[in-house]
Design a protein around this motif. Structure first.
Motif, PDB file in Angstrom:
ATOM      1  N   THR A  29      17.602  20.290 -50.863  1.00 44.02           N
ATOM      2  CA  THR A  29      18.619  21.103 -50.545  1.00 44.02           C
ATOM      3  C   THR A  29      18.939  22.305 -51.462  1.00 44.02           C
ATOM      4  O   THR A  29      19.732  23.162 -51.087  1.00 44.02           O
ATOM      5  CB  THR A  29      20.094  20.260 -50.414  1.00 44.02           C
ATOM      6  OG1 THR A  29      20.319  20.216 -51.677  1.00 44.02           O
ATOM      7  CG2 THR A  29      19.936  18.995 -50.064  1.00 44.02           C
ATOM      8  N   LYS A 101      29.869  14.044 -50.264  1.00 42.79           N
ATOM      9  CA  LYS A 101      28.718  13.481 -49.677  1.00 42.79           C
ATOM     10  C   LYS A 101      29.099  11.963 -49.157  1.00 42.79           C
ATOM     11  O   LYS A 101      28.540  11.552 -48.147  1.00 42.79           O
ATOM     12  CB  LYS A 101      27.453  13.247 -50.638  1.00 42.79           C
ATOM     13  CG  LYS A 101      26.830  14.553 -50.908  1.00 42.79           C
ATOM     14  CD  LYS A 101      25.579  13.995 -52.015  1.00 42.79           C
ATOM     15  CE  LYS A 101      25.127  15.510 -52.569  1.00 42.79           C
ATOM     16  NZ  LYS A 101      24.371  15.134 -53.663  1.00 42.79           N
ATOM     17  N   MET A 105      29.982  13.921 -45.557  1.00 43.70           N
ATOM     18  CA  MET A 105      28.890  14.196 -44.791  1.00 43.70           C
ATOM     19  C   MET A 105      28.238  12.895 -44.449  1.00 43.70           C
ATOM     20  O   MET A 105      27.271  12.897 -43.617  1.00 43.70           O
ATOM     21  CB  MET A 105      27.793  14.669 -46.027  1.00 43.70           C
ATOM     22  CG  MET A 105      28.169  16.428 -45.915  1.00 43.70           C
ATOM     23  SD  MET A 105      27.255  16.774 -47.472  1.00 43.70           S
ATOM     24  CE  MET A 105      25.614  16.295 -47.056  1.00 43.70           C
ATOM     25  N   ARG A 106      28.672  11.878 -44.683  1.00 48.05           N
ATOM     26  CA  ARG A 106      28.188  10.200 -44.152  1.00 48.05           C
ATOM     27  C   ARG A 106      26.606  10.405 -44.459  1.00 48.05           C
ATOM     28  O   ARG A 106      26.158   9.701 -43.695  1.00 48.05           O
ATOM     29  CB  ARG A 106      28.634  10.405 -42.617  1.00 48.05           C
ATOM     30  CG  ARG A 106      29.982  10.574 -42.626  1.00 48.05           C
ATOM     31  CD  ARG A 106      30.718  10.062 -41.137  1.00 48.05           C
ATOM     32  NE  ARG A 106      29.868   9.072 -40.487  1.00 48.05           N
ATOM     33  CZ  ARG A 106      29.310   9.220 -39.271  1.00 48.05           C
ATOM     34  NH1 ARG A 106      28.871  10.479 -38.907  1.00 48.05           N
ATOM     35  NH2 ARG A 106      28.350   8.058 -39.179  1.00 48.05           N
ATOM     36  N   LEU A 107      26.282  11.168 -45.536  1.00 45.35           N
ATOM     37  CA  LEU A 107      25.132  11.168 -45.957  1.00 45.35           C
ATOM     38  C   LEU A 107      24.593   9.808 -46.386  1.00 45.35           C
ATOM     39  O   LEU A 107      23.293   9.269 -46.009  1.00 45.35           O
ATOM     40  CB  LEU A 107      24.843  12.012 -47.133  1.00 45.35           C
ATOM     41  CG  LEU A 107      23.561  12.265 -47.666  1.00 45.35           C
ATOM     42  CD1 LEU A 107      22.534  12.809 -46.860  1.00 45.35           C
ATOM     43  CD2 LEU A 107      23.583  13.025 -49.135  1.00 45.35           C
ATOM     44  N   GLU A 109      25.185   6.890 -45.760  1.00 45.57           N
ATOM     45  CA  GLU A 109      25.591   5.739 -44.309  1.00 45.57           C
ATOM     46  C   GLU A 109      23.913   5.917 -43.848  1.00 45.57           C
ATOM     47  O   GLU A 109      23.213   4.809 -43.709  1.00 45.57           O
ATOM     48  CB  GLU A 109      26.302   6.091 -43.369  1.00 45.57           C
ATOM     49  CG  GLU A 109      27.538   5.740 -43.456  1.00 45.57           C
ATOM     50  CD  GLU A 109      28.521   6.110 -42.444  1.00 45.57           C
ATOM     51  OE1 GLU A 109      28.023   6.056 -41.082  1.00 45.57           O
ATOM     52  OE2 GLU A 109      29.568   6.641 -42.623  1.00 45.57           O
ATOM     53  N   GLY A 110      23.371   7.136 -43.962  1.00 49.40           N
ATOM     54  CA  GLY A 110      21.981   7.265 -43.238  1.00 49.40           C
ATOM     55  C   GLY A 110      20.991   6.570 -44.276  1.00 49.40           C
ATOM     56  O   GLY A 110      20.054   6.173 -43.960  1.00 49.40           O
ATOM     57  N   ILE A 111      21.154   6.910 -45.524  1.00 49.83           N
ATOM     58  CA  ILE A 111      20.125   6.568 -46.787  1.00 49.83           C
ATOM     59  C   ILE A 111      20.250   4.926 -46.635  1.00 49.83           C
ATOM     60  O   ILE A 111      19.264   4.446 -46.870  1.00 49.83           O
ATOM     61  CB  ILE A 111      20.640   7.080 -48.154  1.00 49.83           C
ATOM     62  CG1 ILE A 111      20.440   8.515 -47.892  1.00 49.83           C
ATOM     63  CG2 ILE A 111      19.833   6.613 -49.178  1.00 49.83           C
ATOM     64  CD1 ILE A 111      20.862   9.289 -49.196  1.00 49.83           C
ATOM     65  N   LEU A 112      21.196   4.517 -46.524  1.00 50.31           N
ATOM     66  CA  LEU A 112      21.407   2.967 -46.742  1.00 50.31           C
ATOM     67  C   LEU A 112      21.022   1.939 -45.610  1.00 50.31           C
ATOM     68  O   LEU A 112      20.646   0.966 -45.875  1.00 50.31           O
ATOM     69  CB  LEU A 112      23.103   2.549 -46.945  1.00 50.31           C
ATOM     70  CG  LEU A 112      23.827   2.862 -48.238  1.00 50.31           C
ATOM     71  CD1 LEU A 112      25.300   2.488 -48.231  1.00 50.31           C
ATOM     72  CD2 LEU A 112      23.027   2.113 -49.328  1.00 50.31           C
ATOM     73  N   LEU A 267      30.893   1.336 -48.460  1.00 52.67           N
ATOM     74  CA  LEU A 267      29.902   1.603 -47.240  1.00 52.67           C
ATOM     75  C   LEU A 267      29.184   0.424 -46.562  1.00 52.67           C
ATOM     76  O   LEU A 267      28.738   0.558 -45.398  1.00 52.67           O
ATOM     77  CB  LEU A 267      28.817   2.420 -48.070  1.00 52.67           C
ATOM     78  CG  LEU A 267      29.161   3.787 -48.565  1.00 52.67           C
ATOM     79  CD1 LEU A 267      28.238   4.502 -49.397  1.00 52.67           C
ATOM     80  CD2 LEU A 267      29.579   4.816 -47.434  1.00 52.67           C
TER      81      LEU A 267
END
Ligand SMILES: Nc1ncnc2c1ncn2[C@@H]1O[C@H](COP(=O)(O)OP(=O)(O)OP(=O)(O)O)[C@@H](O)[C@H]1O
Ligand SMILES: [Mg+2]
Lengths: 269, 307
Positions: A29, A101, A105-107, A109-112, A267
């Motif tokens: 990033t 984050k 950004m709900r970042l 959630e995607g990673i988990l 999360l």
């Protein structure tokens, strides 16, 4: 029994790699605008060093260390500024940015949804926070040596100490971020951080505080950090510095444990 | 053959509220399996448990023969997840979203780059590769999320409402891609509100309502079991459709009254229409159509599926 159960409860397999992938995401990033943040973060302690260490120091004169050694005020203040900058660097990344984050950004959630676990996100973010802190510290150490406030060998010993300070505050910052609810709470964090900055033996020796309050100063994480780094900077280390190291390691471990647990709760509902 | 996803009496509670109330599910390798149901039925809660990001409150759940609580990372390594709400990385470009995500699975950088390009072609986003995520249209974001779910070449792909909010064209593109995946042997598990989607994509499905499964089977089976071959939709110009419905008693197997129309469940639509006219009823409009899953749902729950 223990050897059978333990690896199942806490699997370390692939942990480093997965944590590193989170750090890597942050590296991806990096954009040109980030250098502005970097430069301002670096300048802050340097400006304090010049204005207070050297400016005010000209009025204050020399300071006696607990062991009796006498050092110039700038020599006294510089290691404290270094510790404070390690704290600031680590906290800015692990509080404001980390909270954003996680919540907005709900970042994560995607990673988990990948094999990465909450504790590995915490570790990866912490490592990322350190990348910045390490750069600040290294630059500040070079300035200290150039201004003749410490020596090269001592600077080399202080470098890992600042990394430890950064890690400890990073762990603390993450734990706090997982506990707070809204952006308003950041004002409290900022106030707390500023209080630490002012009252952790940064600008005056411990003996300048009222006797009844000294213990309070002594148990703050920034005091322990300043104590550790100042000892190394002025070449006055002793057993007391081992207490600092242990304190910071415990802070790091506790911070990570709380952050990992809370992230799972928040999360993985 | 053992099922890829095996659930018995699976329960999910949030505090006192039971979102999933003891469901039994078996998904076999290579099939497309659907969860159908209205808002709040518990579809997403179930999907999140299968995705190993939400621990079950009770019951048995096995995915690829493993326990989701203990072996989460190992299972997730073989899953592709497209959540109900896109959670793309807004700080990265379209292509970086795929390459970075691949790294979370431990995929080497070179392979990640190659797969990212292939997948961008697959979902027709190649020309937006360098763009940020924010300016993409809803349909493009959805396709990117689906591409992201495929980056680890998963054995099972979980799709929570993959086409909600897409225009018909975008929907058909997604359907076509999902169909291709299925042909490649990937197991698909999806949720939807759309009956036509379920009929198009699913080999088998369950109808959920209020956290329970109210019916299981293939779309065809469900229609035969819970509906008739044809449906006649009658609209009467009146405040209430009910009085007309009363006069239609016995025309078909079943009569359903909706606020704006009456549905006649019949074997032969034309014959039934003739009978309606014989009873000297003159509806403003008549539509004869084949029975669909919508009718199954209406029959099972007494409610229509509204988006
Ligand atoms: N984290 C949560 N905390 C409390 N309640 C929740 C939570 N997640 C879901 N629920 C509740 O559980 C029920 C089922 O929700 P779920 O999201 O599974 O439904 P759904 O079938 O996916 O609905 P939709 O079609 O609207 O997506 C709802 O009543 C919802 O309010
Ligand atoms: Mg849902």
């Amino acid at each position: 029994m223990v050897t059978f159960v333990l690896p199942r409860l806490v699997s370390f397999e692939g942990m480093g790699r997965r944590s590193a992938s989170v750090t890597e995401r942050n590296l991806a990033t990096l954009r040109s605008a980030y250098w502005i943040v970097m430069v301002s973060g670096f300048l802050e302690p340097v400006l304090y060093l010049f204005s207070i260490g050297i400016g005010v120091g000209g009025l204050v004169g020399d300071i006696a260390l607990p062991g009796g050694e006498v050092v110039g005020y700038a020599e006294f203040v510089a290691p404290a500024m270094l510790a404070a900058s390690a704290m600031t660097g680590a906290l800015s990344e692990t509080t404001f940015n980390f909270f954003g984050k996680m919540k907005f950004m709900r970042l994560y959630e995607g990673i988990l949804a990948t094999p990465v676990r909450p504790i590995e996100i915490a570790l990866g973010e912490l490592a990322w926070a350190m990348v910045r802190g390490v750069l600040y510290s290294a630059a500040f150490l070079v300035i200290m040596v150039l201004l003749d406030l410490t020596t090269w060998p001592r600077a080399l010993a202080m470098f890992p100490a600042t990394i430890l300070v950064g890690f400890a505050f990073g762990g603390l910052g993450m734990a706090v971020s997982t506990l707070i609810r809204s952006w308003q709470d950041f004002d409290l964090i900022a106030a707390g951080q500023f209080a630490l900055f002012l009252f952790s033996g940064t600008f005056v020796p411990l003996t300048a505080y009222p006797e009844a309050l000294r213990w309070l100063v002594e148990i703050t994480p920034l005091y322990r950090s300043v104590h550790l780094i100042r000892g190394l900077s002025t070449g006055t280390t002793g057993w007391a510095q081992l207490i600092d190291v242990a304190y910071l390691l415990i802070l790091l471990a506790a911070g990570l444990a709380v952050a990992g647990r809370r992230m799972t709760r928040l999360l993985c509902k | 053959m053992p099922s890829l996803i095996h659930a018995r009496g699976l329960i999910k509670r949030f505090g006192d509220f039971t979102a999933v109330d003891g469901i039994d599910v078996d998904v076999r390798r290579g099939e497309a399996f659907g969860f159908l149901g209205p808002n709040g039925a518990g579809k997403s809660s179930t999907m999140r448990m299968i995705g190993c990001v939400s621990p079950p409150t009770g019951g048995v759940l096995e995915i690829l023969g493993l326990d989701p609580v203990r072996d989460g990372p190992r299972i997730r390594a073989k899953l592709g997840v497209c959540p109900q709400l896109d959670n793309l990385d807004i700080e990265l470009t379209v292509r970086e979203n795929l390459t970075t995500y691949a790294r979370f699975f431990g995929i080497p950088r070179k392979v990640a780059r190659r797969r990212a390009d292939e997948l961008l072609d697959f979902v027709q986003l190649a020309e937006r590769a360098g763009s940020k995520v924010e300016p993409l249209s809803g349909g493009m974001k959805r396709r990117l999320t689906i591409a992201r779910a495929l980056v680890n070449e998963p054995e099972i792909v979980l799709l929570d409402e993959p086409t909600t909010g897409l225009d018909p064209q975008a929907r058909h593109l997604v359907w076509e891609r999902l169909f291709r995946l299925k042909q490649q042997g990937v197991t698909l598990v999806l949720t939807t509100h759309y009956m036509d989607e379920a009929e198009q994509l699913c080999d088998r499905l369950v109808v959920m309502d209020g956290g329970r499964i109210v019916a299981t089977g293939s779309p065809r089976e469900l229609i035969t079991r819970y509906s008739t071959r044809e449906v006649v939709e009658l609209r009467f110009n009146a405040e209430s459709q009910q009085p007309y419905a009363d006069k239609l008693d016995g025309v078909g197997e079943r009569v359903e009254v909706l606020p704006d129309r009456v549905l006649l469940y019949v074997h032969d639509g034309d014959e039934a229409t003739a009978e309606v006219h014989r009873r000297s009823l003159s509806p403003a409009s008549v539509l004869v159509r084949r029975s669909s899953l919508e009718d199954v749902f209406l029959h099972l729950t007494g409610r229509t599926l509204v988006d």
